[in-house]
Design a protein around this motif. Structure first.
Motif, PDB file in Angstrom:
ATOM      1  N   GLU A  59      23.371  64.043  59.628  1.00 53.23           N
ATOM      2  CA  GLU A  59      22.915  63.592  58.450  1.00 53.23           C
ATOM      3  C   GLU A  59      22.010  64.735  57.756  1.00 53.23           C
ATOM      4  O   GLU A  59      21.976  64.549  56.574  1.00 53.23           O
ATOM      5  CB  GLU A  59      21.999  62.319  58.619  1.00 53.23           C
ATOM      6  N   ASP A  60      21.292  65.403  58.732  1.00 52.34           N
ATOM      7  CA  ASP A  60      20.477  66.264  57.875  1.00 52.34           C
ATOM      8  C   ASP A  60      21.259  67.541  57.591  1.00 52.34           C
ATOM      9  O   ASP A  60      20.720  68.417  56.483  1.00 52.34           O
ATOM     10  CB  ASP A  60      19.489  67.100  59.096  1.00 52.34           C
ATOM     11  N   ARG A 115      19.035  67.378  54.541  1.00 49.35           N
ATOM     12  CA  ARG A 115      17.996  68.316  54.683  1.00 49.35           C
ATOM     13  C   ARG A 115      18.484  69.484  55.459  1.00 49.35           C
ATOM     14  O   ARG A 115      18.229  69.721  56.729  1.00 49.35           O
ATOM     15  CB  ARG A 115      16.847  67.565  55.316  1.00 49.35           C
ATOM     16  N   PRO A 116      19.350  70.113  54.890  1.00 49.02           N
ATOM     17  CA  PRO A 116      20.035  71.463  55.794  1.00 49.02           C
ATOM     18  C   PRO A 116      19.168  72.460  56.198  1.00 49.02           C
ATOM     19  O   PRO A 116      19.447  73.388  56.645  1.00 49.02           O
ATOM     20  CB  PRO A 116      21.020  72.092  54.729  1.00 49.02           C
ATOM     21  N   ALA A 144      14.637  60.328  52.104  1.00 46.71           N
ATOM     22  CA  ALA A 144      15.708  61.246  51.400  1.00 46.71           C
ATOM     23  C   ALA A 144      15.972  60.996  50.156  1.00 46.71           C
ATOM     24  O   ALA A 144      16.364  61.770  49.429  1.00 46.71           O
ATOM     25  CB  ALA A 144      16.576  61.311  52.508  1.00 46.71           C
ATOM     26  N   GLN A 145      16.416  59.487  49.723  1.00 44.19           N
ATOM     27  CA  GLN A 145      17.060  59.251  48.584  1.00 44.19           C
ATOM     28  C   GLN A 145      15.743  58.748  47.555  1.00 44.19           C
ATOM     29  O   GLN A 145      16.108  58.711  46.203  1.00 44.19           O
ATOM     30  CB  GLN A 145      18.116  58.263  48.626  1.00 44.19           C
ATOM     31  N   PRO A 182      10.220  63.407  46.753  1.00 45.49           N
ATOM     32  CA  PRO A 182       8.993  64.063  46.982  1.00 45.49           C
ATOM     33  C   PRO A 182       7.669  62.961  47.073  1.00 45.49           C
ATOM     34  O   PRO A 182       6.948  63.259  48.122  1.00 45.49           O
ATOM     35  CB  PRO A 182       8.949  64.929  45.891  1.00 45.49           C
ATOM     36  N   LEU A 183       7.566  62.127  46.304  1.00 46.65           N
ATOM     37  CA  LEU A 183       6.511  61.057  46.293  1.00 46.65           C
ATOM     38  C   LEU A 183       6.601  60.303  47.619  1.00 46.65           C
ATOM     39  O   LEU A 183       5.570  59.859  48.228  1.00 46.65           O
ATOM     40  CB  LEU A 183       6.099  60.578  45.159  1.00 46.65           C
ATOM     41  N   THR A 184       7.781  59.993  47.646  1.00 43.27           N
ATOM     42  CA  THR A 184       8.001  58.991  48.873  1.00 43.27           C
ATOM     43  C   THR A 184       7.805  59.807  50.398  1.00 43.27           C
ATOM     44  O   THR A 184       7.201  59.243  51.177  1.00 43.27           O
ATOM     45  CB  THR A 184       9.528  58.430  49.040  1.00 43.27           C
TER      46      THR A 184
END
Length: 449
Positions: free
Chosen positions: A125-126, A130-131, A283-284, A399-401
């Protein structure tokens, strides 16, 4: 033909200097490729490379390896762990000692084991979302991360075993919860509840290890050594149990069951539940209701801690129990007139009439600064967790999450300090709050999420 070939070769350097990018995708300036940006694996402007095809650059050194492991372990979040054991020790009326130190060590090992296992389980998943993480970027192999998780789990259980069998039992439940969460429960509706249970068990581990070590040291120090049944030496009024051979700290009050720490554990678990619920959208993004609900929960938890403390009327002189005031009597926790165990709703607060070694009947049992410290710690909790949650609710972008999740993790430190002060241990609360600057400084270098 020869002239054409020579003219083409002569124009090639100029064409290369004018080209915006080379075959490797990096910008070319002045005939030399520019350095690749730090987030070159973020997928911006194209598809990120497959994790199994990306290899560390030949120039990667020891410093890069250390940074990769610090990112995998999220070391900036480590500072939210020691406060669990300190708050647990305060909830059972004990000063931090050898058992508390063992509980902190076990908690740190199990926490880092969960971090490594989390990235191992999410490596596919990363690779998409988030690679840049250590495993999908190729800086740490999946087998190394899994091996680290197993070794740290074993180390955590070994440290807990040194604190006694009850502590080992709690640590085993904590380790099982961590592995179940990372391997399966994380992506189910039970994920936030599992993470909340893990944090609650961590506080109970500190309470159990502290109480068990102190009981063992006291029994060893006061047990008779002559023939026949072992007798307990009577304690004089106001006497303090001496420090045992293992340098266990003395008790700060009468013996309490580790279950007395359950209300504080539930408060910390409720906060963890909310942070985990928000993290499921980091992430989303896209969730407004969840941050608002967690913000309301955070406010309610802070109000509950302050309200129960105000009902206790701190600073009011306490009256020692009959067992402590009778002339020539010895203090025994199992005395029939010993004050009853604290209520589940009191969050581990000291009760009126509680016996404390060295207590003076006309002197307050709690320092006058305890209410002020409790208010300050609770305010710091709200200040750390509240604004990021509000921003994430107004603009639920990734980003805010993520910032709201990071704020929730750091807010655990002042919450632990408030729980310790609430239980009558302002010194432990101050020690926990001393970790805040370190956590904030390290969070600027290594993300806690």
């Amino acid at each position: 033909m020869r002239r054409l070939l020579l003219s083409a070769l002569g124009a090639l350097p100029a064409a290369l200097r004018a080209a915006p990018a080379g075959l490797n995708g990096r910008a070319v300036r002045g005939g030399r490729p520019a350095a690749a940006p730090d987030d070159g694996l973020s997928g911006t402007g194209g598809t990120a490379p497959a994790p199994d095809r990306h290899r560390p650059s030949p120039g990667r050194g020891r410093g890069d390896t250390v940074r990769a492991w610090t990112e995998l372990f999220r070391v900036s979040a480590l500072f939210s762990v020691p406060g669990d054991a300190l708050a647990g020790a305060a909830a059972v009326g004990r000063s931090p000692g050898r058992g508390t130190a063992l509980a902190i060590g076990a908690s740190l090992c199990l926490y880092e084991a969960g971090m490594a296992l989390n990235d191992w389980a999410d490596r596919e998943e990363d690779a998409v979302d988030r690679p840049h993480r250590p495993i999908p970027s190729g800086r740490i192999s999946p087998s190394a991360a899994l091996g680290a998780a197993g070794a740290l789990t074993a180390a955590g259980l070994a440290l807990a075993a040194r604190a006694g069998r009850p502590a080992l039992a709690v640590a085993t439940g904590l380790a099982a919860t961590v592995w179940a969460y990372d391997l399966h429960l994380k992506h189910t509706k039970a994920g936030p509840a599992a993470m909340a249970a893990a944090r609650s068990l961590d506080l109970l581990l500190g309470a159990t290890a502290t109480a068990t070590a102190m009981s063992t040291a006291t029994a060893t120090s006061y047990a008779g050594t002559g023939p026949g049944p072992r007798a307990t030496r009577p304690m004089r009024l106001g006497a303090v149990p001496p420090t045992g051979p293992d340098n266990v700290a003395r008790a700060a009050g009468p013996a309490r069951s580790p279950l007395a720490a359950l209300p504080a554990a539930l408060v910390l678990g409720a906060h963890t539940y909310g942070v985990t619920a928000v993290s499921r959208h980091e992430a989303q993004g896209g969730s407004t209701a969840v941050p608002l609900a967690v913000l309301a929960t955070t406010t309610a938890l802070a109000a509950a801690v302050l309200a129960t403390h105000q009902r206790q009327r701190p600073g009011e002189p306490a009256t020692p129990g009959p067992a402590a005031t009778a002339p020539g009597s010895s203090y025994r926790p199992d005395h029939p007139h010993h004050p009853a165990a604290p209520s589940m709703l009191d969050l581990g607060a000291p009760q009126p009439g509680t016996y404390r070694p060295g207590h003076h009947p006309h002197r307050p049992t709690a320092p006058a600064l305890t209410p002020l410290l409790l208010t300050a710690f609770t305010g710091a909790y709200l200040r750390t967790a509240g604004p990021p949650l509000l921003h994430a609710a107004l603009n639920p972008s990734p980003p805010l999450t993520q910032r709201a999740v990071g704020g929730g993790i750091r807010a655990m430190i002042p919450l632990q300090a408030a729980l310790a002060a609430r239980a009558g241990a302002p010194g432990s609360g101050l020690a926990v709050m001393a970790l805040v600057p370190l956590a904030r400084s390290l969070a600027r270098k290594v993300s806690p999420t």
